[in-house]
Design a protein around this motif. Structure first.
Motif, PDB file in Angstrom:
ATOM      1  N   GLU A   1       0.831  -1.207   0.000  1.00  0.00           N
ATOM      2  CA  GLU A   1       0.000   0.000   0.000  1.00  0.00           C
ATOM      3  C   GLU A   1       0.866   1.258   0.000  1.00  0.00           C
ATOM      4  O   GLU A   1       0.567   2.225  -0.703  1.00  0.00           O
ATOM      5  N   ALA A   2       1.950   1.257   0.769  1.00  0.00           N
ATOM      6  CA  ALA A   2       2.844   2.417   0.818  1.00  0.00           C
ATOM      7  C   ALA A   2       3.515   2.644  -0.536  1.00  0.00           C
ATOM      8  O   ALA A   2       3.635   3.782  -1.000  1.00  0.00           O
ATOM      9  N   ILE A   3       3.917   1.575  -1.184  1.00  0.00           N
ATOM     10  CA  ILE A   3       4.552   1.699  -2.500  1.00  0.00           C
ATOM     11  C   ILE A   3       3.538   2.183  -3.532  1.00  0.00           C
ATOM     12  O   ILE A   3       3.836   3.079  -4.334  1.00  0.00           O
ATOM     13  N   ALA A   4       2.342   1.620  -3.520  1.00  0.00           N
ATOM     14  CA  ALA A   4       1.294   2.039  -4.459  1.00  0.00           C
ATOM     15  C   ALA A   4       0.944   3.515  -4.255  1.00  0.00           C
ATOM     16  O   ALA A   4       0.757   4.251  -5.236  1.00  0.00           O
ATOM     17  N   LEU A   5       0.892   3.956  -3.012  1.00  0.00           N
ATOM     18  CA  LEU A   5       0.609   5.365  -2.729  1.00  0.00           C
ATOM     19  C   LEU A   5       1.725   6.255  -3.264  1.00  0.00           C
ATOM     20  O   LEU A   5       1.455   7.286  -3.891  1.00  0.00           O
ATOM     21  N   ALA A   6       2.967   5.860  -3.057  1.00  0.00           N
ATOM     22  CA  ALA A   6       4.092   6.643  -3.564  1.00  0.00           C
ATOM     23  C   ALA A   6       4.065   6.717  -5.088  1.00  0.00           C
ATOM     24  O   ALA A   6       4.301   7.791  -5.674  1.00  0.00           O
ATOM     25  N   ILE A   7       3.759   5.619  -5.743  1.00  0.00           N
ATOM     26  CA  ILE A   7       3.667   5.611  -7.213  1.00  0.00           C
ATOM     27  C   ILE A   7       2.557   6.557  -7.666  1.00  0.00           C
ATOM     28  O   ILE A   7       2.741   7.348  -8.599  1.00  0.00           O
ATOM     29  N   GLU A   8       1.415   6.491  -7.006  1.00  0.00           N
ATOM     30  CA  GLU A   8       0.294   7.362  -7.372  1.00  0.00           C
ATOM     31  C   GLU A   8       0.638   8.838  -7.154  1.00  0.00           C
ATOM     32  O   GLU A   8       0.292   9.686  -7.975  1.00  0.00           O
TER      33      GLU A   8
ATOM     34  N   ALA B   1      12.928   6.779  -6.779  1.00  0.00           N
ATOM     35  CA  ALA B   1      11.989   7.833  -6.380  1.00  0.00           C
ATOM     36  C   ALA B   1      10.906   7.273  -5.459  1.00  0.00           C
ATOM     37  O   ALA B   1      10.532   7.911  -4.463  1.00  0.00           O
ATOM     38  N   VAL B   2      10.424   6.086  -5.765  1.00  0.00           N
ATOM     39  CA  VAL B   2       9.413   5.456  -4.916  1.00  0.00           C
ATOM     40  C   VAL B   2      10.011   5.119  -3.554  1.00  0.00           C
ATOM     41  O   VAL B   2       9.370   5.307  -2.519  1.00  0.00           O
TER      42      VAL B   2
ATOM     43  N   GLU C   1      16.384  -1.552  -2.635  1.00  0.00           N
ATOM     44  CA  GLU C   1      16.708  -2.965  -2.772  1.00  0.00           C
ATOM     45  C   GLU C   1      15.481  -3.835  -2.484  1.00  0.00           C
ATOM     46  O   GLU C   1      15.205  -4.793  -3.199  1.00  0.00           O
ATOM     47  N   THR C   2      14.746  -3.491  -1.445  1.00  0.00           N
ATOM     48  CA  THR C   2      13.537  -4.245  -1.108  1.00  0.00           C
ATOM     49  C   THR C   2      12.504  -4.112  -2.212  1.00  0.00           C
ATOM     50  O   THR C   2      11.859  -5.098  -2.608  1.00  0.00           O
ATOM     51  N   ILE C   3      12.343  -2.916  -2.724  1.00  0.00           N
ATOM     52  CA  ILE C   3      11.385  -2.694  -3.812  1.00  0.00           C
ATOM     53  C   ILE C   3      11.784  -3.508  -5.040  1.00  0.00           C
ATOM     54  O   ILE C   3      10.950  -4.182  -5.645  1.00  0.00           O
ATOM     55  N   SER C   4      13.057  -3.478  -5.397  1.00  0.00           N
ATOM     56  CA  SER C   4      13.522  -4.216  -6.571  1.00  0.00           C
ATOM     57  C   SER C   4      13.387  -5.716  -6.391  1.00  0.00           C
ATOM     58  O   SER C   4      13.029  -6.439  -7.318  1.00  0.00           O
TER      59      SER C   4
ATOM     60  N   HIS D   1       6.623  -6.025  -9.181  1.00  0.00           N
ATOM     61  CA  HIS D   1       5.359  -6.284  -9.872  1.00  0.00           C
ATOM     62  C   HIS D   1       4.385  -5.110  -9.757  1.00  0.00           C
ATOM     63  O   HIS D   1       3.467  -4.981 -10.564  1.00  0.00           O
ATOM     64  N   LEU D   2       4.578  -4.221  -8.804  1.00  0.00           N
ATOM     65  CA  LEU D   2       3.685  -3.078  -8.629  1.00  0.00           C
ATOM     66  C   LEU D   2       3.937  -1.972  -9.645  1.00  0.00           C
ATOM     67  O   LEU D   2       3.124  -1.045  -9.754  1.00  0.00           O
TER      68      LEU D   2
END
Length: 85
Positions: free
Chosen positions: A40-47, A60-61, A70-73, A78-79
């Motif tokens: 949810e935090a990643i999706a919010l940052a992308i939005e 940036a995210v 690193e965790t995001i990658s 997939h998000l």
């Protein structure tokens, strides 16, 4: 988590097995909730980046969400969908 109390009529080995089963259940529940909040935090940052017409990159995210790049990658690429950098 809504579990009923452990029955008092269980013998020691049954009681220990029930405790272990509940600990396992609790760990799975905690992991799923943590993963859900991270997504949810990643999706919010992308939005937010999209709304600001900024380039959507994992870096940036990461800065926006406070989650390491690193965790995001590793676990959440997939998000990013089609704009996956």
């Amino acid at each position: 988590m809504g579990l009923d109390p452990i029955p008092s009529d269980l013998n020691l080995s049954e009681r220990q097995a029930e405790i272990k089963r509940r600990e396992k259940y609790g760990a799975r529940y905690t992991h799923s909730r943590r993963k859900q909040r991270t997504e949810e935090a990643i999706a919010l940052a992308i939005e937010q980046l999209r709304t600001e017409n900024r380039k959507i990159t994992k870096s940036a995210v990461a800065r926006r969400s406070g989650i390491s790049r690193e965790t995001i990658s590793r676990s959440y690429k997939h998000l990013f969908g089609a704009e996956n950098p």
